[in-house]
Design an enzyme around this catalytic site. Sequence first.
Site, PDB file in Angstrom:
ATOM      1  N   HIS A 187      -3.813  -5.429   1.136  1.00  0.00           N
ATOM      2  CA  HIS A 187      -3.558  -5.865   2.507  1.00  0.00           C
ATOM      3  C   HIS A 187      -4.027  -7.314   2.660  1.00  0.00           C
ATOM      4  CE1 HIS A 187      -2.548  -1.833   3.937  1.00  0.00           C
ATOM      5  NE2 HIS A 187      -3.587  -1.385   3.247  1.00  0.00           N
TER       6      HIS A 187
ATOM      7  N   CYS B  54       0.832  -1.193   0.000  1.00  0.00           N
ATOM      8  CA  CYS B  54       0.000   0.000   0.000  1.00  0.00           C
ATOM      9  C   CYS B  54       0.881   1.264   0.000  1.00  0.00           C
ATOM     10  CB  CYS B  54      -0.982  -0.046   1.168  1.00  0.00           C
ATOM     11  SG  CYS B  54      -2.369   1.105   0.984  1.00  0.00           S
TER      12      CYS B  54
END
Length: 493
Positions: A432, A329
């Site tokens: 994630h 991310c």
Amino acid sequence: MSTLMIQGTTSDAGKSTLVTALCRWLKRQGVAVAPFKPQNMALNAAVTVDGGEIGRAQAVQAEAAGLQPHTDMNPVLLKPNTDIGAQVIIHGHPVGSMDAVSYHAYKPTALKAVLASHQRLCQRYQAVLVEGAGSPAEINLRAGDIANMGFAEAVDCPVLLIADIDKGGVFAHLVGTLALLSASEQARVKGFVINRFRGDIALLKPGLDWLEQHTGKPVLGVLPYLHDLHLEAEDAVNTRQPAKQGPVLKVVVPVLKRISNHTDFDPLRLHPQVDLHFIGPGQALPAADLIILPGSKSVRSDLQFMREQGWDADVQRHLRYGGKLLGICGGLQMLGEQVADPLGLEGEPGSSEGLGFLAFRTELTAHKRLTRVSGHVQFSPEGADQVPLTGYEIHAGRSQGPALQRPLVRLDDGTPDGVLSTDNQIAGSYLHGLFEQPAASAALLHWAGLKEAQALDYSALRVRDIDRLADLVEQHLDVERLRHLCGVQPCTN
């Protein structure tokens, strides 16, 4: 329907743990139960079934209750992006960034969202278990409170107060907290739970008897210290890991100032073949097989923080010696040439030079991508070695550049995600949860250098520990009183 609220004498007293335990305990009895936290401040978040984000702890509690996480379970989420400000998320979506003074003025609006979510849950479930935030005795925060007694008073629900005896001073915590509450708030406290006790319970009994006589409140039980318990942390980084034997892969994660979703690394921390180290300020990144750059709530600020710590040079040295580098991310965004924030979404408007390892740039946009996805991780452009995985995305950024033509992940809808360098040394993804699925985790660890990577069933470990907590409720708490407080049976004692 009944609402029961769990408040704590301190942060990390056991509120999240007890709500999780009670959710699973009630589910076992066939009670339709839902978790709820009016206001949460955390950088660990989960994507919900209705396309929003909530605190990670409430997603775990939803799993304990046998439910998909929903934005009504945590209607107000505060995600700090500076030392004095936070992104305010209402019903799963950001409404802007505010400092403490601005948010205090906004609280009446936030309370409306809280009460609306609570009402919807009450209409759908037999019992709602509410987790407070911090301590109700923070007298400087009492005005306009929506997280603790302010909420309990608004919906007129009973409260249990939990304290952690492992911290010491448990009786002072309980009696002092009670003394700082108003008369009406004291009246709604229906009892105490003591958490994390080690030793002979007989030695504690005189103190319990005194506590009940002094306060007129019952002690509903004492929960023992549960070794090797794993629940995903609400915010604090969990550095505990079981002892490792035999050859291990050494993994290093720098703890950024605004590190987010560090629960990504729990499967690695618990993996028997991985030696995971979180490295904090003032420490150099040590030699490792794999460095992982984690998510960040403020990528440009954390890039500057990395440079101040000298971690950028440490990563360059790591790559020169042949180590692998993975960005997740915000960590993925750092790998590129530039991170631009023209709207000032995470701080002052502007742009920052990335680490420059890969040819792509990222621009933060007002639209935040919140979605749960599935796909395949692949270590060749042809995708011949595809391994299925699932994950979730929480990011306000769009990355573009030639390096992204070699994606690490291909989503099921055909969308590429992330990057894999041409020399196979650097990888990144917006997803994630990369290490939660056994096959995908084993494939990633093998890429990082673990020759015989075992498949760890992280989901099974989480379910096991949720069940262990529910067992403790049955064995150590006054379940008849609990059933009464949860509205599922009358009380006879």
